[in-house]
Design an enzyme around this catalytic site. Structure first.
Site, PDB file in Angstrom:
ATOM      1  CG  HIS A 148      40.454  25.793   9.334  1.00  0.00           C
ATOM      2  ND1 HIS A 148      40.806  26.300   8.109  1.00  0.00           N
ATOM      3  CD2 HIS A 148      39.362  26.504   9.734  1.00  0.00           C
ATOM      4  CE1 HIS A 148      39.981  27.282   7.778  1.00  0.00           C
ATOM      5  NE2 HIS A 148      39.096  27.422   8.727  1.00  0.00           N
ATOM      6  CG  HIS A 222      40.568  31.331  10.795  1.00  0.00           C
ATOM      7  ND1 HIS A 222      39.431  31.916  11.323  1.00  0.00           N
ATOM      8  CD2 HIS A 222      40.126  30.457   9.870  1.00  0.00           C
ATOM      9  CE1 HIS A 222      38.363  31.406  10.758  1.00  0.00           C
ATOM     10  NE2 HIS A 222      38.751  30.519   9.856  1.00  0.00           N
ATOM     11  CD  GLU A 357      39.978  31.776   6.459  1.00  0.00           C
ATOM     12  OE1 GLU A 357      40.297  30.592   6.615  1.00  0.00           O
ATOM     13  OE2 GLU A 357      38.791  32.140   6.403  1.00  0.00           O
TER      14      GLU A 357
HETATM   15  C1  GLA Z   1      36.651  29.053   7.695  1.00  0.00           C
HETATM   16  C2  GLA Z   1      35.655  28.242   6.971  1.00  0.00           C
HETATM   17  C3  GLA Z   1      34.311  28.438   7.581  1.00  0.00           C
HETATM   18  C4  GLA Z   1      34.340  28.182   9.064  1.00  0.00           C
HETATM   19  C5  GLA Z   1      35.369  29.055   9.700  1.00  0.00           C
HETATM   20  C6  GLA Z   1      35.512  28.783  11.175  1.00  0.00           C
HETATM   21  O1  GLA Z   1      36.787  30.311   7.281  1.00  0.00           O
HETATM   22  O2  GLA Z   1      35.619  28.482   5.608  1.00  0.00           O
HETATM   23  O3  GLA Z   1      33.396  27.599   6.963  1.00  0.00           O
HETATM   24  O4  GLA Z   1      34.650  26.848   9.314  1.00  0.00           O
HETATM   25  O5  GLA Z   1      36.596  28.873   9.106  1.00  0.00           O
HETATM   26  O6  GLA Z   1      34.307  28.805  11.858  1.00  0.00           O
END
Ligand code: GLA
Length: 392
Positions: A148, A222, A357
């Site tokens: 991220h 997110h 997402e």
């Molecule tokens: C995303 C990732 C997950 C996790 C979340 C945050 O969606 O794919 O593995 O890291 O973010 O906790």
């Protein structure tokens, strides 16, 4: 009543040079108004203090309200969407996004709650990629991998934000320049992101960026959604418009394969509850600790606009439709939530929310066969997500 994209659209904001949704007719919009929500709400955007950062800088909370009483709240810190208050089929409103009442909750709990994700959504394997033979080392914030956009990614910076109002919508324009080398990425990246809530119960996020060196960009959002507002999501229903997905290794990095979902727990081409198959013995479910995978969307081109997913509470009918012009969507079933964190009076229980997402596939910089995320000087990065609040 589907979203439509117009090749030419009336634009009121900086990042609006790209197509946007067509306005639906007033009659269609009116027919969507939940019966119990009388027309007391007015299209408005307001600002309030949201608390101070450790640096002493102040954050602001923007409240967007449409004429049907739908509310979206967002802050300039990390572009975090703190609330989305939407109707069910009886007109009862609920907040479908997990979040906190003030900035402290977001500073303490760093699970990307509601956040604007960049430069790159999801993981880049070994926190590394090469462009033109030069290797770039990124921030390793997920064991040996990069997640991220890094520990000081777009989700953890203070954006410049300005609100706007049009005849049919309210919103905010967020801008931020990520300097060359930020989190390991090459290029000064100038990003503009527009949040816009319309009277048609659509909330759109339009991402734009330019660079002065070749780099990789893959922005997304997110929010953690629960269509009841609390409790488990295992009895809530999901549809994903994807006949394939990208299997992952035990570090959640795609293997590079595009595997069919048919006959597996990954088949959401017909809506069913998330709990229906999540408990099955399956290597991929084991790797993800549940669902934590990217679906390959059924689109003719990597940037075709369309319905990616639909998430609903079958009891109240409260429904979220997710649209985008992205080739993939990450569906994460809240497997890392543990019931230890609480915000806005709601306990974030294990599988108490999901993230949807829209994005390019994870680890694309290291997977030459995936649709590219490379952005070069002179090009403009453009991408758009649409959330539509409906009641079925
Ligand atoms: C995303 C990732 C997950 C996790 C979340 C945050 O969606 O794919 O593995 O890291 O973010 O906790």
């Amino acid at each position: 009543m589907n979203f439509k994209r117009l090749a030419l659209a009336l634009c009121v904001t900086a990042a609006c040079a790209q197509p946007t949704f067509a306005a639906e007719t007033a009659a269609a919009a009116a027919s969507q108004k939940p019966a119990a929500v009388k027309a007391v709400a007015q299209l408005s955007v307001t600002e309030a203090p949201f608390g101070k950062l450790p640096s002493g800088e102040s954050t602001t909370l923007f409240t967007l309200t449409n004429a049907n009483g739908v509310v979206v709240k967002a802050t300039n810190y990390g572009g975090v969407i703190t609330s989305m208050i939407t109707p069910d089929k009886s007109g009862n409103m609920a907040d479908i996004v997990l979040g906190f009442d003030n900035i402290d909750g977001y500073l303490k709990n760093k699970s990307y709650y509601g956040a604007l994700i960049g430069r790159y959504g999801n993981r880049i394997g070994k926190a590394q990629f090469a462009i033109d033979g030069k290797t770039y080392n990124l921030d390793k914030n997920d064991s040996a991998n990069h997640l991220h956009g890094g520990s000081k990614g777009f989700w953890a910076v203070l954006w410049d934000a300005k609100s706007f109002k049009t005849a049919n919508s309210v919103g905010i324009t967020l801008t931020h320049t990520s300097p060359d080398g930020d989190q390991g990425y090459p290029g000064n990246l100038k990003a503009t992101v527009v949040y816009e809530l319309t009277n048609n119960n659509e909330f759109t996020i339009t991402y734009g960026a330019t660079t002065d060196k070749p780099t990789h960009v893959n922005m997304t959002q997110h929010p953690y959604f629960n269509m009841v507002g609390k409790g488990s999501i295992l009895n809530q229903e999901l549809y994903i418009n994807g006949s394939k997905y990208t299997p992952v290794d035990s570090g959640l990095i795609p293997t590079g394969e595009l595997a069919p979902v048919a006959g597996t727990p990954f088949d959401f081409t017909k809506a069913h509850t998330i709990g229906q198959m999540i408990g099955q013995t399956n290597e991929q479910l084991k790797n993800g600790g549940g669902y934590d995978h990217n679906w390959v969307l059924n689109k003719k081109t990597a940037d075709e606009w369309g319905l990616d997913a639909r998430f609903s509470d079958p009891v109240s009918g409260r429904t979220l439709e997710v649209y985008s012009d992205e080739p993939g969507i990450q569906f994460y079933s809240g497997n890392f939530l543990e019931g230890k964190v609480e915000g806005k009076g709601v306990k974030f229980e294990y599988r108490g929310a999901i993230c949807l997402e829209p994005q390019h596939y994870p680890d694309t910089p290291n997977k030459p066969k995936f649709p590219s995320t490379l952005l070069k000087p002179g090009e403009e990065y453009k991408s758009k997500i649409g959330f539509k609040f409906v009641a079925k």
